[in-house]
Design a protein around this motif. Structure first.
Motif, short mmCIF file in Angstrom:
data_model
loop_
_atom_site.label_atom_id
_atom_site.label_comp_id
_atom_site.label_asym_id
_atom_site.label_seq_id
_atom_site.Cartn_x
_atom_site.Cartn_y
_atom_site.Cartn_z
N GLY A 153 0.81 -1.21 0.00
CA GLY A 153 0.00 0.00 0.00
C GLY A 153 0.84 1.26 0.00
O GLY A 153 0.54 2.23 -0.72
N SER A 195 2.89 6.57 -6.88
CA SER A 195 1.93 7.18 -7.80
C SER A 195 2.52 8.40 -8.50
O SER A 195 2.19 8.66 -9.66
CB SER A 195 0.66 7.57 -7.05
OG SER A 195 0.94 8.54 -6.06
N LEU A 255 -3.86 -0.56 2.34
CA LEU A 255 -3.47 -0.17 3.70
C LEU A 255 -4.58 -0.49 4.71
O LEU A 255 -4.29 -0.89 5.84
CB LEU A 255 -3.11 1.31 3.75
CG LEU A 255 -1.76 1.69 3.15
CD1 LEU A 255 -1.60 3.21 3.10
CD2 LEU A 255 -0.62 1.05 3.93
N LEU A 271 2.28 1.71 -3.43
CA LEU A 271 1.29 2.24 -4.38
C LEU A 271 1.08 3.74 -4.19
O LEU A 271 1.02 4.49 -5.16
CB LEU A 271 -0.05 1.51 -4.21
CG LEU A 271 -0.16 0.14 -4.86
CD1 LEU A 271 -1.44 -0.56 -4.41
CD2 LEU A 271 -0.11 0.26 -6.36
N VAL A 272 0.96 4.17 -2.94
CA VAL A 272 0.73 5.59 -2.68
C VAL A 272 1.95 6.42 -3.04
O VAL A 272 1.85 7.45 -3.73
CB VAL A 272 0.32 5.80 -1.20
CG1 VAL A 272 0.30 7.27 -0.85
CG2 VAL A 272 -1.04 5.18 -0.94
N MET A 317 -4.27 4.83 -8.40
CA MET A 317 -3.22 4.18 -7.60
C MET A 317 -3.35 4.54 -6.13
O MET A 317 -3.15 3.68 -5.26
CB MET A 317 -1.83 4.58 -8.12
CG MET A 317 -1.43 3.83 -9.36
SD MET A 317 0.28 4.12 -9.82
CE MET A 317 1.15 3.34 -8.51
N ILE A 318 -3.67 5.78 -5.82
CA ILE A 318 -3.81 6.18 -4.43
C ILE A 318 -5.01 5.49 -3.78
O ILE A 318 -4.93 5.03 -2.63
CB ILE A 318 -3.89 7.72 -4.31
CG1 ILE A 318 -2.52 8.32 -4.64
CG2 ILE A 318 -4.35 8.15 -2.93
CD1 ILE A 318 -2.49 9.83 -4.67
N GLY A 334 -4.02 2.00 -3.13
CA GLY A 334 -3.07 1.99 -2.02
C GLY A 334 -3.76 2.13 -0.67
O GLY A 334 -3.40 1.44 0.30
#
Length: 195
Positions: free
Chosen positions: A73, A80, A121, A76-77, A113-114, A117
C-alpha cells in the motif's frame, strides 16, 4: 471415671468415625454453594491455558499478510508520482495528444493508484489489528480473522486468474488462517472462559 472407660458418657464416643453427625466439607471452602450455582472454574470445561499451535500459526500468517500489504500500500501511494511522470512522458511523446489531456490521464492514474493503495493499507490494518487481539481475543476476533481470510482468498483467486502468481502465497496463507481459526482448537481458544 477415666476417659478410657467405654461406659463413660462424657468421654469420646467409641467405635465411631471422627466428625460423625457433622456435614463433610472440603477444607478451606466455607459453606456449600447454592443448588444450581457454579463457582468459576468448577463444573465447566476448562479452556486451553496456552494458545494452540494452529492459532499461533494463524496469528503469524495475519502478521505476514498485514506487513506485506502495508508495504504494498505504501509503495502504491508513494509510487503514484513516478507513475504519473511515466504516463505524462508516454502520452506527450505522441504528437496527437495535447499536454492538458496528458495531465488529465496522469491525474486519473495517480488517483486510481492512491485509492488502491489506501484500500490495501486498510486491509493491512485489519490483519494487524486482528493479530494483535488474538492473545486475549473473544469470538469476534475469530470471526474477524475468518472473514479477513475469506476476503483475501477471493481477491487472491481473482488476481491469480489474472496471471499474478505471487497471489498464490496469499491464497495459501489466507486458507490456512480460515482453517486454523475455524477448527476445534481455534474454537476452544476463542470461546474459553475468561475470569
Amino acid at each position: 471415671m477415666s476417659f478410657g472407660d467405654p461406659n463413660n458418657p462424657y468421654g469420646p464416643p467409641q467405635g465411631q468415625q471422627p466428625g460423625y453427625g457433622y456435614p463433610q466439607q472440603q477444607p478451606g471452602y466455607g459453606y456449600p454453594a447454592a443448588p444450581g450455582y457454579q463457582q468459576p472454574g468448577y463444573g465447566y470445561p476448562a479452556g486451553p491455558a496456552q494458545m494452540p499451535g494452529g492459532v499461533k500459526a494463524a496469528r503469524v500468517f495475519l502478521w505476514i499478510l498485514g506487513v506485506c500489504q502495508a508495504l504494498a500500500g505504501l509503495l502504491l501511494v508513494l509510487g503514484s508520482a513516478m507513475f504519473a511522470d511515466r504516463i505524462r512522458d508516454a502520452i506527450s511523446s505522441d504528437s496527437s495528444v495535447s499536454s492538458t489531456d496528458a495531465d488529465k490521464a496522469a491525474s486519473i492514474g495517480v488517483g486510481v493508484m492512491i485509492v488502491f493503495g489506501v484500500i490495501v493499507l486498510a486491509f493491512a490494518f485489519w490483519a494487524i489489528f486482528t493479530a494483535v487481539k488474538f492473545a486475549g481475543g473473544r469470538g469476534g476476533v475469530r470471526v474477524s480473522a475468518i472473514v479477513y481470510g475469506s476476503v483475501v482468498t477471493l481477491i487472491s483467486l481473482v488476481t491469480l486468474l489474472g496471471g499474478n502468481f505471487l497471489a498464490l502465497i496469499s491464497l495459501v496463507l489466507s486458507i490456512l488462517i480460515i482453517v486454523f481459526c475455524a477448527n476445534k482448537a481455534g474454537g476452544s481458544w476463542f470461546n474459553r472462559p475468561q475470569y
